[in-house]
Scaffold this active site. Structure first.
Site, PDB file in Angstrom:
ATOM      1  N   LYS A  40      51.733  15.721  38.335  1.00 22.56           N
ATOM      2  CA  LYS A  40      50.468  16.454  38.547  1.00 22.56           C
ATOM      3  C   LYS A  40      49.376  15.490  39.009  1.00 22.56           C
ATOM      4  O   LYS A  40      49.558  14.266  38.947  1.00 22.56           O
ATOM      5  CB  LYS A  40      50.067  17.176  37.264  1.00 22.56           C
ATOM      6  CG  LYS A  40      49.772  16.268  36.080  1.00 22.56           C
ATOM      7  CD  LYS A  40      49.768  17.056  34.771  1.00 22.56           C
ATOM      8  CE  LYS A  40      49.679  16.149  33.584  1.00 22.56           C
ATOM      9  NZ  LYS A  40      48.406  16.126  32.913  1.00 22.56           N
ATOM     10  N   ARG A 137      45.181  23.576  22.535  1.00 19.28           N
ATOM     11  CA  ARG A 137      44.844  23.777  23.943  1.00 19.28           C
ATOM     12  C   ARG A 137      45.390  25.114  24.430  1.00 19.28           C
ATOM     13  O   ARG A 137      44.640  26.023  24.705  1.00 19.28           O
ATOM     14  CB  ARG A 137      45.394  22.602  24.769  1.00 19.28           C
ATOM     15  CG  ARG A 137      44.907  22.534  26.168  1.00 19.28           C
ATOM     16  CD  ARG A 137      45.184  21.188  26.813  1.00 19.28           C
ATOM     17  NE  ARG A 137      46.600  20.843  26.906  1.00 19.28           N
ATOM     18  CZ  ARG A 137      47.045  19.711  27.449  1.00 19.28           C
ATOM     19  NH1 ARG A 137      46.190  18.831  27.937  1.00 19.28           N
ATOM     20  NH2 ARG A 137      48.333  19.444  27.493  1.00 19.28           N
ATOM     21  N   HIS A 168      53.250  20.013  22.524  1.00 15.59           N
ATOM     22  CA  HIS A 168      52.646  18.780  23.043  1.00 15.59           C
ATOM     23  C   HIS A 168      51.919  18.093  21.890  1.00 15.59           C
ATOM     24  O   HIS A 168      51.152  18.740  21.173  1.00 15.59           O
ATOM     25  CB  HIS A 168      51.652  19.150  24.157  1.00 15.59           C
ATOM     26  CG  HIS A 168      51.147  17.985  24.946  1.00 15.59           C
ATOM     27  ND1 HIS A 168      51.987  17.037  25.499  1.00 15.59           N
ATOM     28  CD2 HIS A 168      49.889  17.613  25.298  1.00 15.59           C
ATOM     29  CE1 HIS A 168      51.258  16.145  26.147  1.00 15.59           C
ATOM     30  NE2 HIS A 168      49.985  16.463  26.034  1.00 15.59           N
ATOM     31  N   ARG A 221      59.058  15.124  29.261  1.00 14.59           N
ATOM     32  CA  ARG A 221      58.056  15.244  30.322  1.00 14.59           C
ATOM     33  C   ARG A 221      57.405  13.868  30.449  1.00 14.59           C
ATOM     34  O   ARG A 221      56.500  13.512  29.718  1.00 14.59           O
ATOM     35  CB  ARG A 221      57.000  16.302  29.927  1.00 14.59           C
ATOM     36  CG  ARG A 221      57.607  17.652  29.521  1.00 14.59           C
ATOM     37  CD  ARG A 221      56.525  18.674  29.165  1.00 14.59           C
ATOM     38  NE  ARG A 221      55.634  18.250  28.119  1.00 14.59           N
ATOM     39  CZ  ARG A 221      55.766  18.524  26.814  1.00 14.59           C
ATOM     40  NH1 ARG A 221      56.797  19.254  26.391  1.00 14.59           N
ATOM     41  NH2 ARG A 221      54.880  18.089  25.940  1.00 14.59           N
ATOM     42  N   TYR A 266      20.986  -1.870  43.091  1.00 12.05           N
ATOM     43  CA  TYR A 266      19.993  -0.894  42.620  1.00 12.05           C
ATOM     44  C   TYR A 266      19.488  -1.289  41.234  1.00 12.05           C
ATOM     45  O   TYR A 266      20.276  -1.690  40.363  1.00 12.05           O
ATOM     46  CB  TYR A 266      20.626   0.498  42.531  1.00 12.05           C
ATOM     47  CG  TYR A 266      20.910   1.119  43.878  1.00 12.05           C
ATOM     48  CD1 TYR A 266      19.866   1.451  44.742  1.00 12.05           C
ATOM     49  CD2 TYR A 266      22.219   1.379  44.276  1.00 12.05           C
ATOM     50  CE1 TYR A 266      20.137   2.029  45.980  1.00 12.05           C
ATOM     51  CE2 TYR A 266      22.492   1.961  45.507  1.00 12.05           C
ATOM     52  CZ  TYR A 266      21.443   2.281  46.355  1.00 12.05           C
ATOM     53  OH  TYR A 266      21.698   2.848  47.573  1.00 12.05           O
ATOM     54  N   CYS A 312      27.521   0.363  43.750  1.00 11.05           N
ATOM     55  CA  CYS A 312      26.931   1.401  44.605  1.00 11.05           C
ATOM     56  C   CYS A 312      27.982   2.467  44.907  1.00 11.05           C
ATOM     57  O   CYS A 312      29.132   2.362  44.480  1.00 11.05           O
ATOM     58  CB  CYS A 312      26.460   0.798  45.926  1.00 11.05           C
ATOM     59  SG  CYS A 312      25.447  -0.671  45.767  1.00 11.05           S
ATOM     60  N   MET A 313      27.607   3.469  45.669  1.00 14.02           N
ATOM     61  CA  MET A 313      28.541   4.557  45.983  1.00 14.02           C
ATOM     62  C   MET A 313      29.751   4.038  46.786  1.00 14.02           C
ATOM     63  O   MET A 313      30.886   4.435  46.540  1.00 14.02           O
ATOM     64  CB  MET A 313      27.825   5.652  46.766  1.00 14.02           C
ATOM     65  CG  MET A 313      28.669   6.898  46.979  1.00 14.02           C
ATOM     66  SD  MET A 313      27.882   8.153  47.984  1.00 14.02           S
ATOM     67  CE  MET A 313      26.665   8.816  46.883  1.00 14.02           C
ATOM     68  N   ASP A 314      29.489   3.137  47.733  1.00  6.63           N
ATOM     69  CA  ASP A 314      30.554   2.718  48.649  1.00  6.63           C
ATOM     70  C   ASP A 314      30.764   1.208  48.713  1.00  6.63           C
ATOM     71  O   ASP A 314      31.592   0.730  49.487  1.00  6.63           O
ATOM     72  CB  ASP A 314      30.215   3.181  50.083  1.00  6.63           C
ATOM     73  CG  ASP A 314      29.621   4.558  50.087  1.00  6.63           C
ATOM     74  OD1 ASP A 314      30.363   5.506  49.801  1.00  6.63           O
ATOM     75  OD2 ASP A 314      28.404   4.687  50.327  1.00  6.63           O
TER      76      ASP A 314
HETATM   77  N1  PLP Z   1      53.257  17.176  28.849  1.00  9.09           N
HETATM   78  C1  PLP Z   1      52.079  17.800  28.885  1.00  9.09           C
HETATM   79  C2  PLP Z   1      51.963  19.183  28.337  1.00  9.09           C
HETATM   80  C3  PLP Z   1      50.963  17.157  29.442  1.00  9.09           C
HETATM   81  O1  PLP Z   1      49.784  17.770  29.477  1.00  9.09           O
HETATM   82  C4  PLP Z   1      51.127  15.844  29.951  1.00  9.09           C
HETATM   83  C5  PLP Z   1      50.007  15.092  30.529  1.00  9.09           C
HETATM   84  O2  PLP Z   1      48.870  15.312  30.373  1.00  9.09           O
HETATM   85  C6  PLP Z   1      52.378  15.254  29.891  1.00  9.09           C
HETATM   86  C7  PLP Z   1      53.433  15.937  29.326  1.00  9.09           C
HETATM   87  C8  PLP Z   1      52.610  13.851  30.384  1.00  9.09           C
HETATM   88  O3  PLP Z   1      51.990  12.964  29.531  1.00  9.09           O
HETATM   89  P1  PLP Z   1      52.106  11.384  29.759  1.00  9.09           P
HETATM   90  O4  PLP Z   1      51.479  11.126  31.075  1.00  9.09           O
HETATM   91  O5  PLP Z   1      51.296  10.839  28.633  1.00  9.09           O
HETATM   92  O6  PLP Z   1      53.536  11.052  29.719  1.00  9.09           O
END
Ligand code: PLP
Length: 370
Positions: A40, A137, A168, A221, A266, A312-314
Protein backbone atom coordinates in the site's frame (compact mmCIF):
# COMPACT_ATOMS: atom_id res chain seq x y z
CA UNK A 1 2.87 16.36 -11.49
CA UNK A 2 5.51 14.16 -13.04
CA UNK A 3 8.75 13.23 -11.33
CA UNK A 4 11.41 15.93 -11.61
CA UNK A 5 14.04 14.36 -13.79
CA UNK A 6 15.91 17.60 -14.43
CA UNK A 7 17.30 18.02 -10.94
CA UNK A 8 19.77 15.71 -9.23
CA UNK A 9 17.55 14.59 -6.33
CA UNK A 10 16.66 10.91 -6.61
CA UNK A 11 15.45 7.90 -4.68
CA UNK A 12 17.29 4.67 -5.42
CA UNK A 13 15.43 1.45 -4.69
CA UNK A 14 17.55 -1.66 -4.27
CA UNK A 15 15.49 -4.55 -5.67
CA UNK A 16 17.92 -7.13 -4.36
CA UNK A 17 17.56 -5.80 -0.81
CA UNK A 18 13.79 -6.29 -1.05
CA UNK A 19 14.21 -9.81 -2.43
CA UNK A 20 16.68 -10.69 0.34
CA UNK A 21 14.39 -9.38 3.09
CA UNK A 22 11.59 -11.55 1.72
CA UNK A 23 13.88 -14.60 1.42
CA UNK A 24 15.02 -14.19 5.02
CA UNK A 25 11.46 -14.04 6.31
CA UNK A 26 10.30 -16.97 4.18
CA UNK A 27 13.19 -19.05 5.54
CA UNK A 28 11.87 -18.54 9.10
CA UNK A 29 8.24 -19.20 8.27
CA UNK A 30 6.20 -22.35 8.38
CA UNK A 31 6.34 -23.71 4.84
CA UNK A 32 2.57 -23.98 4.61
CA UNK A 33 2.07 -20.29 5.34
CA UNK A 34 1.71 -17.55 2.76
CA UNK A 35 3.53 -14.25 2.76
CA UNK A 36 1.42 -11.39 1.44
CA UNK A 37 3.54 -8.33 0.76
CA UNK A 38 2.03 -5.09 2.00
CA UNK A 39 2.50 -2.71 -0.91
CA UNK A 40 0.00 0.00 0.00
CA UNK A 41 0.89 3.69 -0.18
CA UNK A 42 2.90 3.16 -3.35
CA UNK A 43 4.88 0.35 -1.76
CA UNK A 44 5.67 2.54 1.27
CA UNK A 45 7.04 5.09 -1.17
CA UNK A 46 9.19 2.60 -3.09
CA UNK A 47 6.79 2.15 -6.04
CA UNK A 48 3.71 -0.10 -6.02
CA UNK A 49 4.09 -2.04 -9.26
CA UNK A 50 7.88 -2.33 -9.10
CA UNK A 51 7.85 -3.62 -5.52
CA UNK A 52 5.05 -6.05 -6.41
CA UNK A 53 7.31 -7.45 -9.10
CA UNK A 54 10.34 -7.82 -6.81
CA UNK A 55 8.40 -9.51 -4.02
CA UNK A 56 6.71 -11.89 -6.44
CA UNK A 57 10.11 -12.92 -7.77
CA UNK A 58 11.20 -13.52 -4.16
CA UNK A 59 8.26 -15.77 -3.24
CA UNK A 60 5.46 -13.57 -1.91
CA UNK A 61 2.17 -15.22 -2.87
CA UNK A 62 -0.18 -12.28 -2.50
CA UNK A 63 -0.48 -8.57 -1.78
CA UNK A 64 -2.13 -6.33 0.76
CA UNK A 65 -3.15 -2.80 -0.16
CA UNK A 66 -5.15 -0.12 1.61
CA UNK A 67 -7.55 1.12 -1.07
CA UNK A 68 -9.36 -0.25 -4.10
CA UNK A 69 -7.41 1.89 -6.55
CA UNK A 70 -4.14 0.29 -5.46
CA UNK A 71 -5.62 -3.16 -6.03
CA UNK A 72 -6.91 -2.17 -9.47
CA UNK A 73 -3.49 -0.78 -10.39
CA UNK A 74 -1.96 -4.16 -9.60
CA UNK A 75 -4.59 -5.98 -11.68
CA UNK A 76 -4.07 -3.55 -14.57
CA UNK A 77 -0.33 -4.21 -14.35
CA UNK A 78 -1.07 -7.92 -14.82
CA UNK A 79 -0.73 -9.34 -11.30
CA UNK A 80 -3.11 -12.27 -10.91
CA UNK A 81 -2.17 -13.21 -7.32
CA UNK A 82 -4.59 -12.74 -4.42
CA UNK A 83 -4.93 -9.11 -3.34
CA UNK A 84 -6.45 -8.11 -0.02
CA UNK A 85 -7.66 -4.58 0.66
CA UNK A 86 -7.07 -3.89 4.35
CA UNK A 87 -9.27 -0.80 4.56
CA UNK A 88 -13.01 -0.38 4.17
CA UNK A 89 -14.24 -0.20 0.58
CA UNK A 90 -17.60 1.41 -0.14
CA UNK A 91 -20.21 -1.36 -0.56
CA UNK A 92 -21.24 0.04 -3.97
CA UNK A 93 -17.97 -1.32 -5.41
CA UNK A 94 -18.79 -4.90 -4.41
CA UNK A 95 -19.37 -6.07 -7.99
CA UNK A 96 -16.05 -4.60 -9.10
CA UNK A 97 -14.32 -6.43 -6.22
CA UNK A 98 -16.00 -9.66 -7.29
CA UNK A 99 -15.15 -9.31 -10.99
CA UNK A 100 -11.53 -8.45 -10.26
CA UNK A 101 -11.19 -11.21 -7.64
CA UNK A 102 -10.01 -8.67 -5.10
CA UNK A 103 -10.51 -9.65 -1.46
CA UNK A 104 -11.74 -7.11 1.03
CA UNK A 105 -11.71 -6.54 4.78
CA UNK A 106 -15.19 -6.48 6.26
CA UNK A 107 -15.81 -5.20 9.76
CA UNK A 108 -19.58 -5.39 10.12
CA UNK A 109 -22.62 -7.34 8.97
CA UNK A 110 -24.06 -4.01 7.89
CA UNK A 111 -21.40 -3.79 5.18
CA UNK A 112 -22.42 -7.21 3.84
CA UNK A 113 -26.08 -6.21 3.75
CA UNK A 114 -25.29 -2.98 1.93
CA UNK A 115 -22.99 -4.71 -0.55
CA UNK A 116 -25.32 -7.64 -1.34
CA UNK A 117 -27.65 -5.76 -3.77
CA UNK A 118 -24.64 -4.80 -5.89
CA UNK A 119 -23.36 -8.36 -6.38
CA UNK A 120 -25.04 -9.89 -9.41
CA UNK A 121 -22.50 -11.92 -11.36
CA UNK A 122 -21.08 -15.44 -11.09
CA UNK A 123 -18.15 -14.40 -8.91
CA UNK A 124 -18.67 -13.87 -5.18
CA UNK A 125 -16.94 -11.12 -3.21
CA UNK A 126 -14.02 -12.57 -1.27
CA UNK A 127 -14.40 -11.49 2.31
CA UNK A 128 -11.85 -11.32 5.15
CA UNK A 129 -13.59 -10.66 8.45
CA UNK A 130 -11.70 -8.10 10.54
CA UNK A 131 -11.69 -8.75 14.29
CA UNK A 132 -11.14 -5.74 16.54
CA UNK A 133 -9.21 -7.27 19.40
CA UNK A 134 -7.85 -3.95 20.63
CA UNK A 135 -6.67 -1.86 17.70
CA UNK A 136 -9.97 0.04 17.84
CA UNK A 137 -9.92 0.82 14.13
CA UNK A 138 -12.18 -1.52 12.14
CA UNK A 139 -13.74 -4.88 12.89
CA UNK A 140 -16.14 -6.95 14.94
CA UNK A 141 -15.96 -6.22 18.61
CA UNK A 142 -17.60 -9.29 20.06
CA UNK A 143 -18.53 -12.86 19.31
CA UNK A 144 -22.24 -12.14 18.82
CA UNK A 145 -21.52 -9.60 16.06
CA UNK A 146 -19.19 -12.11 14.44
CA UNK A 147 -21.76 -14.93 14.63
CA UNK A 148 -24.39 -12.73 12.96
CA UNK A 149 -22.00 -12.04 10.08
CA UNK A 150 -21.03 -15.70 9.79
CA UNK A 151 -24.71 -16.67 9.55
CA UNK A 152 -25.26 -13.99 6.91
CA UNK A 153 -22.30 -15.23 4.89
CA UNK A 154 -23.61 -18.78 5.07
CA UNK A 155 -27.05 -17.79 3.77
CA UNK A 156 -25.56 -15.56 1.05
CA UNK A 157 -22.86 -17.83 -0.27
CA UNK A 158 -23.74 -16.97 -3.89
CA UNK A 159 -22.67 -13.42 -3.25
CA UNK A 160 -19.89 -13.78 -0.69
CA UNK A 161 -17.01 -16.15 -0.17
CA UNK A 162 -15.78 -16.26 3.43
CA UNK A 163 -12.10 -16.39 2.53
CA UNK A 164 -10.29 -15.08 5.58
CA UNK A 165 -10.35 -13.86 9.14
CA UNK A 166 -7.81 -11.60 10.77
CA UNK A 167 -6.82 -9.17 13.45
CA UNK A 168 -4.17 -6.49 13.82
CA UNK A 169 -1.98 -5.96 16.87
CA UNK A 170 -1.43 -2.47 18.24
CA UNK A 171 1.76 -3.08 20.23
CA UNK A 172 3.62 -5.93 18.51
CA UNK A 173 6.65 -3.65 18.08
CA UNK A 174 6.99 -2.85 21.78
CA UNK A 175 9.06 -4.51 24.50
CA UNK A 176 6.10 -4.81 26.88
CA UNK A 177 3.88 -7.62 25.57
CA UNK A 178 0.99 -7.31 28.04
CA UNK A 179 -1.41 -5.61 25.64
CA UNK A 180 -0.33 -7.96 22.85
CA UNK A 181 -1.29 -10.91 25.04
CA UNK A 182 -4.67 -9.35 25.82
CA UNK A 183 -5.35 -8.95 22.10
CA UNK A 184 -4.23 -12.51 21.45
CA UNK A 185 -6.59 -13.90 24.08
CA UNK A 186 -9.47 -11.94 22.54
CA UNK A 187 -8.53 -13.30 19.12
CA UNK A 188 -8.53 -16.86 20.43
CA UNK A 189 -11.96 -16.29 21.98
CA UNK A 190 -13.24 -15.15 18.57
CA UNK A 191 -11.76 -18.23 16.93
CA UNK A 192 -13.66 -20.44 19.38
CA UNK A 193 -17.01 -19.41 17.84
CA UNK A 194 -15.83 -20.16 14.30
CA UNK A 195 -17.46 -23.38 13.03
CA UNK A 196 -14.63 -23.84 10.54
CA UNK A 197 -11.54 -21.94 9.54
CA UNK A 198 -11.55 -20.06 6.24
CA UNK A 199 -8.70 -20.35 3.71
CA UNK A 200 -6.66 -17.58 5.37
CA UNK A 201 -6.23 -16.89 9.06
CA UNK A 202 -3.82 -14.01 9.60
CA UNK A 203 -2.69 -11.95 12.55
CA UNK A 204 0.89 -10.97 11.76
CA UNK A 205 2.29 -7.75 10.44
CA UNK A 206 6.10 -7.47 10.30
CA UNK A 207 6.52 -6.90 14.05
CA UNK A 208 4.26 -9.81 14.99
CA UNK A 209 6.06 -12.13 12.61
CA UNK A 210 9.51 -11.00 13.76
CA UNK A 211 8.92 -11.05 17.51
CA UNK A 212 5.81 -13.08 18.37
CA UNK A 213 5.90 -16.62 17.10
CA UNK A 214 2.96 -17.49 19.34
CA UNK A 215 0.12 -16.99 16.92
CA UNK A 216 -1.16 -19.64 14.66
CA UNK A 217 -2.10 -18.18 11.35
CA UNK A 218 -1.34 -19.36 7.84
CA UNK A 219 -0.54 -16.04 6.20
CA UNK A 220 1.46 -12.99 7.22
CA UNK A 221 0.99 -9.41 6.09
CA UNK A 222 4.59 -8.40 5.73
CA UNK A 223 5.16 -4.68 5.23
CA UNK A 224 7.83 -2.42 6.65
CA UNK A 225 10.44 -5.16 7.09
CA UNK A 226 10.39 -6.10 3.42
CA UNK A 227 11.65 -2.60 2.72
CA UNK A 228 14.47 -3.19 5.20
CA UNK A 229 13.18 -1.06 8.04
CA UNK A 230 12.86 -2.14 11.65
CA UNK A 231 9.19 -1.89 12.70
CA UNK A 232 10.19 -0.89 16.24
CA UNK A 233 12.55 1.86 15.15
CA UNK A 234 15.45 1.23 17.47
CA UNK A 235 13.60 -0.41 20.37
CA UNK A 236 13.99 -4.09 19.44
CA UNK A 237 16.65 -5.88 17.44
CA UNK A 238 15.51 -7.98 14.52
CA UNK A 239 16.19 -11.75 14.35
CA UNK A 240 18.05 -11.20 11.06
CA UNK A 241 19.68 -8.21 9.44
CA UNK A 242 17.22 -6.20 7.39
CA UNK A 243 18.62 -4.59 4.26
CA UNK A 244 17.36 -1.05 3.68
CA UNK A 245 15.97 -0.74 0.15
CA UNK A 246 15.65 3.03 -0.15
CA UNK A 247 18.42 5.58 -0.53
CA UNK A 248 17.76 9.29 -1.00
CA UNK A 249 20.50 11.33 -2.61
CA UNK A 250 21.00 14.76 -4.07
CA UNK A 251 23.87 16.98 -5.16
CA UNK A 252 25.29 20.32 -4.15
CA UNK A 253 23.85 22.87 -6.56
CA UNK A 254 25.41 25.95 -4.95
CA UNK A 255 28.25 26.58 -2.50
CA UNK A 256 29.62 29.71 -0.89
CA UNK A 257 31.85 30.94 1.88
CA UNK A 258 29.49 32.47 4.41
CA UNK A 259 31.13 35.26 6.39
CA UNK A 260 31.08 35.17 10.18
CA UNK A 261 27.89 36.81 11.47
CA UNK A 262 25.82 36.14 8.31
CA UNK A 263 22.65 34.05 8.66
CA UNK A 264 20.94 31.26 6.75
CA UNK A 265 17.31 30.52 5.88
CA UNK A 266 13.84 31.76 6.80
CA UNK A 267 13.73 33.32 10.24
CA UNK A 268 17.52 33.69 10.13
CA UNK A 269 17.70 30.94 12.74
CA UNK A 270 21.33 30.04 12.03
CA UNK A 271 24.21 32.48 12.16
CA UNK A 272 27.77 31.57 11.22
CA UNK A 273 30.15 31.75 14.20
CA UNK A 274 33.09 31.99 11.85
CA UNK A 275 33.60 32.03 8.11
CA UNK A 276 32.21 28.72 6.89
CA UNK A 277 31.36 26.85 3.70
CA UNK A 278 27.66 26.40 3.09
CA UNK A 279 26.16 24.16 0.40
CA UNK A 280 22.62 24.21 -0.96
CA UNK A 281 20.67 21.07 -1.94
CA UNK A 282 17.64 20.92 -4.23
CA UNK A 283 15.30 19.10 -1.84
CA UNK A 284 12.92 20.45 0.76
CA UNK A 285 9.77 19.77 2.70
CA UNK A 286 7.65 19.70 -0.48
CA UNK A 287 9.65 16.59 -1.34
CA UNK A 288 8.72 15.01 1.98
CA UNK A 289 11.96 15.82 3.77
CA UNK A 290 10.62 17.08 7.11
CA UNK A 291 11.04 20.77 7.88
CA UNK A 292 11.77 19.98 11.52
CA UNK A 293 15.15 18.43 10.58
CA UNK A 294 17.17 21.62 10.97
CA UNK A 295 20.18 20.51 13.05
CA UNK A 296 20.09 16.93 11.72
CA UNK A 297 22.72 15.91 9.18
CA UNK A 298 23.39 14.52 5.72
CA UNK A 299 26.50 12.80 4.36
CA UNK A 300 29.01 14.31 1.96
CA UNK A 301 32.02 12.28 1.00
CA UNK A 302 31.55 10.00 4.04
CA UNK A 303 31.31 12.94 6.44
CA UNK A 304 28.39 14.14 8.48
CA UNK A 305 27.31 17.70 7.59
CA UNK A 306 24.78 19.61 9.67
CA UNK A 307 21.60 21.00 8.14
CA UNK A 308 21.74 24.69 8.96
CA UNK A 309 18.85 27.13 8.89
CA UNK A 310 15.24 26.18 8.37
CA UNK A 311 14.51 23.70 5.63
CA UNK A 312 12.72 25.45 2.76
CA UNK A 313 10.01 24.03 0.51
CA UNK A 314 12.43 22.97 -2.24
CA UNK A 315 15.93 23.59 -0.90
CA UNK A 316 18.00 23.15 2.22
CA UNK A 317 21.42 24.31 3.34
CA UNK A 318 24.25 22.35 4.97
CA UNK A 319 27.57 23.30 6.56
CA UNK A 320 30.51 21.80 4.70
CA UNK A 321 33.94 21.03 6.19
CA UNK A 322 35.52 22.84 3.25
CA UNK A 323 34.65 23.93 -0.24
CA UNK A 324 33.18 21.19 -2.42
CA UNK A 325 32.43 21.53 -6.09
CA UNK A 326 28.90 21.91 -7.33
CA UNK A 327 27.71 18.44 -8.37
CA UNK A 328 29.17 16.68 -5.32
CA UNK A 329 26.86 13.84 -4.22
CA UNK A 330 24.99 14.22 -0.93
CA UNK A 331 23.31 11.32 0.88
CA UNK A 332 20.18 12.09 2.88
CA UNK A 333 19.27 8.44 3.49
CA UNK A 334 21.74 5.66 2.81
CA UNK A 335 25.48 5.04 2.87
CA UNK A 336 28.42 7.31 2.13
CA UNK A 337 31.88 5.86 2.78
CA UNK A 338 31.83 4.27 6.23
CA UNK A 339 28.83 6.33 7.32
CA UNK A 340 25.15 5.48 7.03
CA UNK A 341 21.94 7.37 7.71
CA UNK A 342 19.05 4.95 8.11
CA UNK A 343 15.40 5.81 7.68
CA UNK A 344 15.09 5.02 11.38
CA UNK A 345 17.64 7.79 12.14
CA UNK A 346 15.73 10.34 10.09
CA UNK A 347 12.49 9.24 11.75
CA UNK A 348 13.94 9.51 15.23
CA UNK A 349 15.25 13.01 14.55
CA UNK A 350 11.84 14.01 13.16
CA UNK A 351 10.02 12.46 16.15
CA UNK A 352 8.10 10.05 13.99
CA UNK A 353 8.34 6.55 12.55
CA UNK A 354 10.22 5.39 9.48
CA UNK A 355 6.91 4.48 7.79
CA UNK A 356 5.90 8.14 7.67
CA UNK A 357 9.24 9.29 6.31
CA UNK A 358 9.44 6.61 3.59
CA UNK A 359 5.91 6.96 2.28
CA UNK A 360 6.07 10.73 2.63
CA UNK A 361 8.66 11.25 -0.10
CA UNK A 362 6.85 13.07 -2.87
CA UNK A 363 6.22 11.67 -6.36
CA UNK A 364 8.32 14.50 -7.76
CA UNK A 365 11.45 12.65 -6.62
CA UNK A 366 12.17 10.07 -9.34
CA UNK A 367 12.49 6.44 -8.18
CA UNK A 368 15.39 4.64 -9.80
CA UNK A 369 15.53 0.86 -9.57
CA UNK A 370 18.86 -0.86 -9.10
N1 PLP B 1 -1.71 -5.37 8.40
C1 PLP B 1 -2.46 -4.28 8.56
C2 PLP B 1 -3.91 -4.43 8.89
C3 PLP B 1 -1.89 -3.01 8.43
O1 PLP B 1 -2.64 -1.92 8.59
C4 PLP B 1 -0.51 -2.92 8.12
C5 PLP B 1 0.17 -1.62 7.98
O2 PLP B 1 -0.21 -0.60 8.38
C6 PLP B 1 0.22 -4.09 7.95
C7 PLP B 1 -0.40 -5.31 8.11
C8 PLP B 1 1.69 -4.06 7.66
O3 PLP B 1 2.37 -3.62 8.78
P1 PLP B 1 3.97 -3.54 8.79
O4 PLP B 1 4.32 -2.56 7.74
O5 PLP B 1 4.25 -3.03 10.16
O6 PLP B 1 4.46 -4.90 8.52
Amino acid sequence: MNAGTHRPTIIEVDAQAIRENIHQELARMDRKSDLFAVVKADGYGHGLVQVAKFVSEAGATGFCVAILDEALELRTAGFTQPILILGIVEPKYAQLLAEQKISVAVGSCDWLKKAAPFVHGDEPVRVHLALDTGMGRIGFQDQDELKTALDYLQTHSDQFLFEGIFTHFATADETDDQYFKLQLSRFNAFMDVLPQRPRYVHVANSATSLWHKVCEGNMIRFGIALYGMNPSGKALSTPYKLKPAMAVTSELVFTKLLKKGRSVGYGATYTAQQDEWIGTLPIGYADGYPRCLQGFHVLVDGQSCEIVGRICMDQLMIRLPHDYTVGTKVVLVGKSGEQEIKMEDVAEAAHTISYEIACGFAPRIPRIYL
